[in-house]
Design an enzyme around this catalytic site. Structure first.
Site, PDB file in Angstrom:
ATOM      1  N   ASP A  25       0.830  -1.209   0.000  1.00 10.24           N
ATOM      2  CA  ASP A  25       0.000   0.000   0.000  1.00 10.24           C
ATOM      3  C   ASP A  25       0.866   1.262   0.000  1.00 10.24           C
ATOM      4  OD1 ASP A  25      -2.441   1.313  -0.022  1.00 10.24           O
ATOM      5  OD2 ASP A  25      -2.565   1.423   2.167  1.00 10.24           O
ATOM      6  N   ARG A  29      -0.065   7.708  -2.681  1.00 11.91           N
ATOM      7  CA  ARG A  29       0.526   8.780  -1.860  1.00 11.91           C
ATOM      8  C   ARG A  29       1.977   9.051  -2.255  1.00 11.91           C
ATOM      9  NH1 ARG A  29      -0.889   5.974   3.444  1.00 11.91           N
ATOM     10  NH2 ARG A  29      -1.536   4.378   1.965  1.00 11.91           N
ATOM     11  N   TRP A  30       2.682   8.013  -2.617  1.00  9.04           N
ATOM     12  CA  TRP A  30       4.077   8.181  -3.077  1.00  9.04           C
ATOM     13  C   TRP A  30       4.102   9.120  -4.283  1.00  9.04           C
ATOM     14  CZ3 TRP A  30       6.763   7.390  -7.570  1.00  9.04           C
ATOM     15  CH2 TRP A  30       8.156   7.298  -7.482  1.00  9.04           C
ATOM     16  N   ARG A  38      -1.123   9.330  -9.895  1.00  6.72           N
ATOM     17  CA  ARG A  38      -1.192   8.105  -9.077  1.00  6.72           C
ATOM     18  C   ARG A  38      -0.661   6.890  -9.844  1.00  6.72           C
ATOM     19  NH1 ARG A  38      -4.200   7.603  -4.662  1.00  6.72           N
ATOM     20  NH2 ARG A  38      -4.605   5.422  -5.166  1.00  6.72           N
ATOM     21  N   SER A  70      -7.581  -5.473  -5.143  1.00 11.56           N
ATOM     22  CA  SER A  70      -8.615  -6.082  -4.304  1.00 11.56           C
ATOM     23  C   SER A  70      -9.977  -6.040  -4.983  1.00 11.56           C
ATOM     24  CB  SER A  70      -8.685  -5.353  -2.954  1.00 11.56           C
ATOM     25  OG  SER A  70      -9.391  -4.136  -3.091  1.00 11.56           O
ATOM     26  N   ASN A  73     -11.110  -2.559  -5.051  1.00 17.11           N
ATOM     27  CA  ASN A  73     -10.381  -1.538  -5.818  1.00 17.11           C
ATOM     28  C   ASN A  73     -11.112  -1.124  -7.104  1.00 17.11           C
ATOM     29  OD1 ASN A  73      -7.091  -2.778  -4.825  1.00 17.11           O
ATOM     30  ND2 ASN A  73      -8.244  -1.065  -3.974  1.00 17.11           N
ATOM     31  N   ARG A 191       2.212  -4.866   6.035  1.00 17.97           N
ATOM     32  CA  ARG A 191       1.508  -3.819   5.291  1.00 17.97           C
ATOM     33  C   ARG A 191       2.378  -2.578   5.265  1.00 17.97           C
ATOM     34  NH1 ARG A 191      -4.672  -2.353   4.608  1.00 17.97           N
ATOM     35  NH2 ARG A 191      -4.403  -0.545   3.242  1.00 17.97           N
ATOM     36  N   SER A 199      -7.756  -4.883   5.173  1.00 22.31           N
ATOM     37  CA  SER A 199      -8.430  -4.552   3.909  1.00 22.31           C
ATOM     38  C   SER A 199      -8.802  -5.799   3.100  1.00 22.31           C
ATOM     39  CB  SER A 199      -7.566  -3.603   3.058  1.00 22.31           C
ATOM     40  OG  SER A 199      -7.308  -2.405   3.754  1.00 22.31           O
ATOM     41  N   GLU A 210       1.304 -13.284  12.221  1.00 18.27           N
ATOM     42  CA  GLU A 210       1.891 -12.122  12.888  1.00 18.27           C
ATOM     43  C   GLU A 210       1.747 -10.936  11.932  1.00 18.27           C
ATOM     44  OE1 GLU A 210       3.052 -12.037  15.954  1.00 18.27           O
ATOM     45  OE2 GLU A 210       2.623 -14.180  16.199  1.00 18.27           O
TER      46      GLU A 210
HETATM   47  C1  IPE Z   1      -5.249  -2.702  -0.048  1.00 13.88           C
HETATM   48  O1  IPE Z   1      -4.996  -1.358  -0.239  1.00 13.88           O
HETATM   49  C2  IPE Z   1      -5.317  -3.407  -1.382  1.00 13.88           C
HETATM   50  C3  IPE Z   1      -4.041  -3.598  -2.069  1.00 13.88           C
HETATM   51  C4  IPE Z   1      -2.877  -3.250  -1.622  1.00 13.88           C
HETATM   52  C5  IPE Z   1      -4.132  -4.263  -3.347  1.00 13.88           C
HETATM   53  P1  IPE Z   1      -6.176  -0.290  -0.342  1.00 13.88           P
HETATM   54  O2  IPE Z   1      -5.538   1.005  -0.574  1.00 13.88           O
HETATM   55  O3  IPE Z   1      -7.187  -0.743  -1.318  1.00 13.88           O
HETATM   56  O4  IPE Z   1      -6.829  -0.378   1.120  1.00 13.88           O
HETATM   57  P2  IPE Z   1      -7.792   0.645   1.882  1.00 13.88           P
HETATM   58  O5  IPE Z   1      -8.899   1.006   0.923  1.00 13.88           O
HETATM   59  O6  IPE Z   1      -6.983   1.829   2.274  1.00 13.88           O
HETATM   60  O7  IPE Z   1      -8.264  -0.100   3.086  1.00 13.88           O
HETATM   61  C1  IPE Z   2      -1.754   0.197  -3.302  1.00 16.25           C
HETATM   62  O1  IPE Z   2      -1.494   1.553  -3.327  1.00 16.25           O
HETATM   63  C2  IPE Z   2      -2.001  -0.356  -4.684  1.00 16.25           C
HETATM   64  C3  IPE Z   2      -3.391  -0.779  -4.919  1.00 16.25           C
HETATM   65  C4  IPE Z   2      -4.370  -0.760  -4.066  1.00 16.25           C
HETATM   66  C5  IPE Z   2      -3.687  -1.255  -6.259  1.00 16.25           C
HETATM   67  P1  IPE Z   2      -2.660   2.628  -3.321  1.00 16.25           P
HETATM   68  O2  IPE Z   2      -3.031   2.923  -4.731  1.00 16.25           O
HETATM   69  O3  IPE Z   2      -3.775   2.184  -2.452  1.00 16.25           O
HETATM   70  O4  IPE Z   2      -1.918   3.873  -2.697  1.00 16.25           O
HETATM   71  P2  IPE Z   2      -2.495   4.883  -1.617  1.00 16.25           P
HETATM   72  O5  IPE Z   2      -2.928   4.058  -0.433  1.00 16.25           O
HETATM   73  O6  IPE Z   2      -3.647   5.578  -2.269  1.00 16.25           O
HETATM   74  O7  IPE Z   2      -1.364   5.787  -1.307  1.00 16.25           O
HETATM   75 MG    MG Z   3      -4.158   2.427  -0.451  1.00 11.70          MG
END
Ligand code: IPE
Ligand code: IPE
Ligand code: MG
Length: 244
Positions: A25, A29-30, A38, A70, A73, A191, A199, A210
């Site tokens: 995850d 944000r990166w 994004r 997910s 997503n 995570r 999630s 763990e």
């Molecule tokens: C979890 O990240 C899913 C993956 C890393 C593929 P999300 O960014 O979807 O999780 P939430 O929505 O913040 O819980």
């Molecule tokens: C995880 O990174 C990748 C997927 C869920 C596909 P995010 O896209 O959720 O990144 P943030 O959490 O918005 O920074």
């Molecule tokens: Mg995320």
């Protein structure tokens, strides 16, 4: 000067997690921090995943599950969803040298039927083509949700047993219908990106995992981050409900 390899040496080989799951995850944000789209975060996320797979294999991890997309997503903007799925399909196709060099056998977990045809066919091709590798078993969780997996497992069991005399579903009976029954339950779930939640990742399988949370955003992950997580795991006491 100590090198990355030195730090791996301080891991206790007899107490390595057999199966590590990673919720990768923080890609968005990166990118945002760098005023990039994004989608660029997702591209960089692939590079981090490759670094971590190589490190995991060198450390001696047998099974690695990478949460890539997910069942929730799909709520994201159409463009981002399309980009992620295309990125997955393209990397499955183009990373064959990487799988060969690192002896990576690929698996998929998740709802395959909900994926576009090109992603499905790449998954089928690459899981078949890497079948003979056994350096590390990598599960790409794409269109994966823990609740969806359990529901599909129960429905799969019912479909196979509805002709039989009345019987009850057992814990082992259900396990056999999960996406990858050959993978042991994850010992460690990591995570990145600062949030402390699962999630919908490996809900059944994580009963005694763990958990390790890191603030570092996924595209910044290196082998050192993986080593730090495993070191943390190695000093924990696992009871599985037994007395301390
Ligand atoms: C979890 O990240 C899913 C993956 C890393 C593929 P999300 O960014 O979807 O999780 P939430 O929505 O913040 O819980
Ligand atoms: C995880 O990174 C990748 C997927 C869920 C596909 P995010 O896209 O959720 O990144 P943030 O959490 O918005 O920074
Ligand atoms: Mg995320």
């Amino acid at each position: 000067m100590s090198t990355a390899r030195d730090s791996a040496q301080s891991l206790t080989e007899s107490n390595l997690p057999v199966h590590v799951g990673i919720i990768m995850d923080g890609n968005g944000r990166w990118a945002k921090q760098r005023k990039l789209k994004r989608t660029r975060g997702h591209t960089e996320g692939i590079e981090a995943a490759k670094r971590v797979v190589v490190a995991a294999r060198e450390i001696g991890i047998r099974y690695l599950s990478l949460y890539s997309f997910s069942t929730e997503n799909w709520k994201r903007a159409k463009d981002e969803v399309a980009f992620i799925l295309a990125l997955v399909a393209r990397n499955l196709r183009e990373q064959y040298d990487f799988y060969r060099e690192n002896h990576i056998r690929l698996f998929h977990s998740g709802n395959i039927e909900g994926l576009p045809p090109d992603v499905r066919s790449e998954i089928a091709a690459v899981t078949a083509d890497t079948e003979h590798y056994d350096g590390i078993y990598v599960n790409l969780a794409v269109n994966y949700g823990g609740r969806d997996e359990i529901l599909r497992a129960v429905n799969g069991w019912i479909a196979d047993h509805n002709q039989a005399p009345a019987q009850y579903l057992t814990l082992d009976g259900l396990r056999a219908y999960l996406d990858l029954p050959e993978f042991p339950d994850p010992d460690l779930i990591i995570r990145s990106g600062g949030h402390k939640r699962l999630s919908n990742f490996l809900l059944w399988e994580s009963a005694y995992s763990e958990l390790y949370f890191s603030d570092r955003l996924w595209p910044d992950w290196t082998r050192e981050d993986l080593i730090a997580a495993i070191k943390d795991f190695q000093v924990r006491q696992r009871n599985y409900g037994g007395a301390e």
